[in-house]
Scaffold this active site. Sequence first.
Site, mmCIF file in Angstrom:
data_model
loop_
_atom_site.group_PDB
_atom_site.id
_atom_site.type_symbol
_atom_site.label_atom_id
_atom_site.label_comp_id
_atom_site.label_asym_id
_atom_site.label_seq_id
_atom_site.Cartn_x
_atom_site.Cartn_y
_atom_site.Cartn_z
ATOM 1 N N TYR A 54 0.836 -1.281 0.014
ATOM 2 C CA TYR A 54 0.028 -0.064 -0.121
ATOM 3 C C TYR A 54 0.816 1.218 -0.063
ATOM 4 C CZ TYR A 54 -5.028 -0.420 0.204
ATOM 5 O OH TYR A 54 -6.206 -0.354 -0.537
ATOM 6 N N GLU A 56 -0.519 4.926 -0.566
ATOM 7 C CA GLU A 56 -1.354 6.054 -0.699
ATOM 8 C C GLU A 56 -0.385 7.112 -0.502
ATOM 9 O OE1 GLU A 56 -4.327 5.257 2.019
ATOM 10 O OE2 GLU A 56 -5.694 4.414 0.669
ATOM 11 N N ASP A 200 -6.223 14.253 -24.813
ATOM 12 C CA ASP A 200 -6.299 12.620 -24.650
ATOM 13 C C ASP A 200 -5.591 12.103 -25.856
ATOM 14 O OD1 ASP A 200 -6.728 10.005 -24.167
ATOM 15 O OD2 ASP A 200 -8.785 10.363 -23.650
ATOM 16 N N THR A 226 -3.212 6.462 -22.115
ATOM 17 C CA THR A 226 -2.854 5.128 -21.795
ATOM 18 C C THR A 226 -1.375 4.566 -21.941
ATOM 19 O OG1 THR A 226 -3.630 4.269 -23.778
ATOM 20 C CG2 THR A 226 -5.448 4.307 -22.073
ATOM 21 N N LYS A 229 -1.207 1.094 -25.178
ATOM 22 C CA LYS A 229 -1.738 0.959 -26.369
ATOM 23 C C LYS A 229 -0.404 1.215 -27.252
ATOM 24 C CE LYS A 229 -6.343 2.388 -25.572
ATOM 25 N NZ LYS A 229 -7.376 3.352 -25.471
ATOM 26 N N ARG A 235 -1.056 -1.999 -18.483
ATOM 27 C CA ARG A 235 -2.406 -1.464 -18.566
ATOM 28 C C ARG A 235 -2.319 -0.253 -17.620
ATOM 29 N NH1 ARG A 235 -5.098 -3.974 -21.649
ATOM 30 N NH2 ARG A 235 -6.725 -2.327 -21.608
HETATM 31 C C1 LIG Z 1 -8.586 3.927 -24.542
HETATM 32 C C2 LIG Z 1 -8.749 5.088 -24.227
HETATM 33 C C3 LIG Z 1 -9.118 5.542 -23.165
HETATM 34 C C4 LIG Z 1 -9.517 4.873 -21.908
HETATM 35 O O1 LIG Z 1 -8.647 3.713 -21.442
HETATM 36 P P1 LIG Z 1 -9.060 2.605 -20.407
HETATM 37 O O2 LIG Z 1 -7.531 2.441 -20.143
HETATM 38 O O3 LIG Z 1 -9.403 1.765 -21.340
HETATM 39 O O4 LIG Z 1 -9.638 3.351 -19.268
HETATM 40 C C5 LIG Z 1 -9.338 6.872 -22.996
HETATM 41 N N1 LIG Z 1 -9.233 7.776 -23.856
HETATM 42 C C6 LIG Z 1 -9.074 7.370 -25.114
HETATM 43 C C7 LIG Z 1 -9.103 8.406 -26.316
HETATM 44 C C8 LIG Z 1 -8.824 6.076 -25.589
HETATM 45 O O5 LIG Z 1 -8.647 5.687 -26.735
#
Ligand SMILES: *Cc1c(COP(=O)(O)O)cnc(C)c1O
Length: 417
Positions: A54, A56, A200, A226, A229, A235
């Site tokens: 933990y 935090e 994002d 993220t 990807k 993840r």
């Molecule tokens: C994949 C994605 C997310 C979310 O990612 P998670 O890890 O699945 O919550 C947010 N914004 C965009 C543009 C994405 O492609």
Amino acid sequence: MTDRSNLKKTDPDIYRILEAEDKRQEDNLIMIASENYVSKAVLEASSSTLTNKYAEGYPEKRYYNGCINADGVESLAIERIKKLFGAKAANVQPHSGAQANMSVMMSQLDAGDTYIGMNLSHGGHLSHGSPVNFSGKYFNVAAYGVTEDTNLIDYDALNKLAKEHKPKMIIAGASAYPRIIDFNKFKEIAHSVGAKLLADIAHIAGLVAAGEHPSPVGLADFITFTTHKTLRGPRGGVILCDEAHEALINKFMFPGTQGGPLMHTIAAKAVSFKEALEPEFAVYQKQIIKNAAALADVLTSGGLKLVSGGTDNHLILIDLRNKGVTGKDAANRLDEAGITCNKNGVPFDDKSPFVTSGIRLGSPALTTRGLKEDDFRRIGKLIIRIITNMEDDSILAKVKGEVEEICKTYPTDFLRI
Ligand SMILES: *Cc1c(COP(=O)(O)O)cnc(C)c1O
């Protein structure tokens, strides 16, 4: 083989499923645009004993004792990701991309406030204002999209929308947009109405880090992404911002929207950031783009219609309406042949999200596996054969045979630790 002898004894059911998953990732061509294969080093870090800890709070400001090693990995992760993107401040604790977005939104918006995000059905993400997500439930959301003729983001319409709604925030970013996003234009529009800009870059983070897509750093007030990807880490999510926003972002991450951080995952993030700082990572990102472009060319020559006419990045959206095939049927049939992708709505789709008129394909995972342009051209031809012969079982069997051949040519040693 990964050593799972303890798991095999304790839980043979989960053991069997995990072995089957290794095999699935080995025997199929993974073309889901948001997926990738992490390195053995990342797998090792993410299965470490830090899962027991933990922590935090933040490095040297924790609520529990015994955080010396947690501090070590989190400080390295922060330092590396700042270096990779040339950012002033970073929070590496988000459990996912959606959590990263939630923290930024909670730090900037009160319930009922207005922001503008990209329409989910034009390529946006659930967490950019969909009514079925927190991002749409607690805020007033206006949505921009793409034009019907070019399928490119309609910046004029966005500008009008901004003037009309006076939002507190605008979100730039998408999950199914195959073209370059103009963060300069977004900044200009957002700041002209006094709105904050959130970029994002979940899908394109790896491309941005390697200079294969223009960076929003220095333009957007907040950047979320993220790590799993194109960035090819475990993840999870990250938030970047400047020093002026750092304390507020940290506060809304923890205790605002999350509890204890996943320290084993943060260790794995740090490893993947180190890998991304190596020169080979830039070569990898370049190859992702070359492979997607080669695939797009073959699909187009074969009579398939691509949303926006092609791709600038790692993903392709095929509009199947001219073939009389639904996205759902195409994705299922391709999966039977060993080509794994996902059904996806196309702009101005008349079908439901459970059926859709399109499929989305991506090159990141297969590029990690070592495939090059010629392989992607070959796969493109296989995809065309399936889509133009949906009922033909002998063609399905032949394509499946070729998929097996390709998979054998590119072993997946990196799946085993
Ligand atoms: C994949 C994605 C997310 C979310 O990612 P998670 O890890 O699945 O919550 C947010 N914004 C965009 C543009 C994405 O492609």
